[in-house]
Design an enzyme around this catalytic site. Structure first.
Site, PDB file in Angstrom:
ATOM      1  N   ASP A   1      41.213  40.030  47.540  1.00 30.31           N
ATOM      2  CA  ASP A   1      40.002  39.681  46.836  1.00 30.31           C
ATOM      3  C   ASP A   1      39.475  38.595  48.165  1.00 30.31           C
ATOM      4  O   ASP A   1      40.283  37.700  48.639  1.00 30.31           O
ATOM      5  CB  ASP A   1      39.979  39.153  45.787  1.00 30.31           C
ATOM      6  CG  ASP A   1      38.738  38.724  44.832  1.00 30.31           C
ATOM      7  OD1 ASP A   1      37.764  39.496  44.809  1.00 30.31           O
ATOM      8  OD2 ASP A   1      38.136  37.375  44.961  1.00 30.31           O
TER       9      ASP A   1
ATOM     10  N   HIS B   1      37.184  34.280  39.473  1.00 30.23           N
ATOM     11  CA  HIS B   1      36.656  34.330  40.599  1.00 30.23           C
ATOM     12  C   HIS B   1      37.244  33.061  41.870  1.00 30.23           C
ATOM     13  O   HIS B   1      36.745  32.481  42.883  1.00 30.23           O
ATOM     14  CB  HIS B   1      34.640  33.503  40.738  1.00 30.23           C
ATOM     15  CG  HIS B   1      34.423  34.912  39.939  1.00 30.23           C
ATOM     16  ND1 HIS B   1      34.128  35.488  40.933  1.00 30.23           N
ATOM     17  CD2 HIS B   1      33.473  34.818  38.569  1.00 30.23           C
ATOM     18  CE1 HIS B   1      33.008  36.610  39.575  1.00 30.23           C
ATOM     19  NE2 HIS B   1      33.271  36.390  38.305  1.00 30.23           N
TER      20      HIS B   1
ATOM     21  N   ASP C   1      41.953  36.711  41.739  1.00 31.60           N
ATOM     22  CA  ASP C   1      41.129  37.622  41.097  1.00 31.60           C
ATOM     23  C   ASP C   1      42.099  38.695  41.865  1.00 31.60           C
ATOM     24  O   ASP C   1      41.661  39.903  40.854  1.00 31.60           O
ATOM     25  CB  ASP C   1      39.660  37.960  42.290  1.00 31.60           C
ATOM     26  CG  ASP C   1      38.278  36.894  40.801  1.00 31.60           C
ATOM     27  OD1 ASP C   1      38.858  37.183  39.782  1.00 31.60           O
ATOM     28  OD2 ASP C   1      37.795  37.128  41.095  1.00 31.60           O
TER      29      ASP C   1
END
Length: 201
Positions: A27, A175, A180
């Site tokens: 991510d 986030h 994530d």
């Protein structure tokens, strides 16, 4: 007519079996939607099967441009990263070395993302420009697309708001890139294990 058996005299080398695959959840957080105009700000990654085996780095920005909405999501500061962030070339070298280290010998690393098209384009761009190679090759697995194929769902039905209540107890993504990545790994494991996804989505 009698069919003759095939001769082994002219048979070439037997094709080699495909290497086993090492799934790595990745991510990123960025300053905007495309790497040509906005910077990659952080990378989080972990093994899908062992999320405690992980990598995280925050990068110094390459561009001054930033969308306030993107920074609001990630809670990252362009000014702080400019001072304390890792230089992109160093960060990508560290990431590549980690990928090489955690991928078992004889296996190939596979990039896994949730909406992989977004995360992939930043990681691939930075790898090629700063390192000249991408340890993931030229392909990625998108969890959303995998779920759509397995469940026969629409794109809208593969959103996190739809999948989190079913597979992650309703938790929202933080986030933070590493957090994530670990949540994505948990989601992918759950979808892989859900034999009923194709029938009751």
């Amino acid at each position: 007519m009698r069919r003759s058996s095939a001769s082994t005299d002219n048979v070439g080398p037997m094709p080699q079996p495909e290497p086993a695959e090492c799934f790595i959840s990745v991510d990123v957080e960025t300053a905007g939607p495309v790497p040509s105009l906005y910077s990659l700000l952080s990378i989080g990654a972990c093994l899908v099967d062992r999320p405690e085996v992980s990598f995280y780095v925050e990068l110094a920005p390459e561009h001054e441009a930033a969308l306030p909405a993107a920074l609001e999501v990630s809670k990252l500061s362009m000014e702080e990263l400019a001072q304390d962030g890792t230089h992109p070339e160093v960060a990508m070298r560290q990431f590549a070395e980690w990928v090489d280290e955690v991928t078992p010998k004889g296996e190939r690393p596979v990039f896994v993302g949730f909406n992989a098209a977004f995360d992939w384009m930043f990681v691939a761009d930075y790898f090629e420009r700063h390192l000249g190679r991408n340890p993931f090759g030229h392909a990625a697995v998108d969890i959303k697309a995998y779920y759509m194929g397995k469940a026969g769902s629409t794109l809208a039905q593969s959103s996190m708001s739809e999948l989190s209540p079913r597979y992650l107890g309703g938790s929202a993504l933080s986030h933070n890139a590493l957090g994530d990545a670990r949540d994505q790994a948990a989601l992918f494991r759950a979808i892989l294990a859900d034999s009923g996804a194709a029938h009751d989505a």
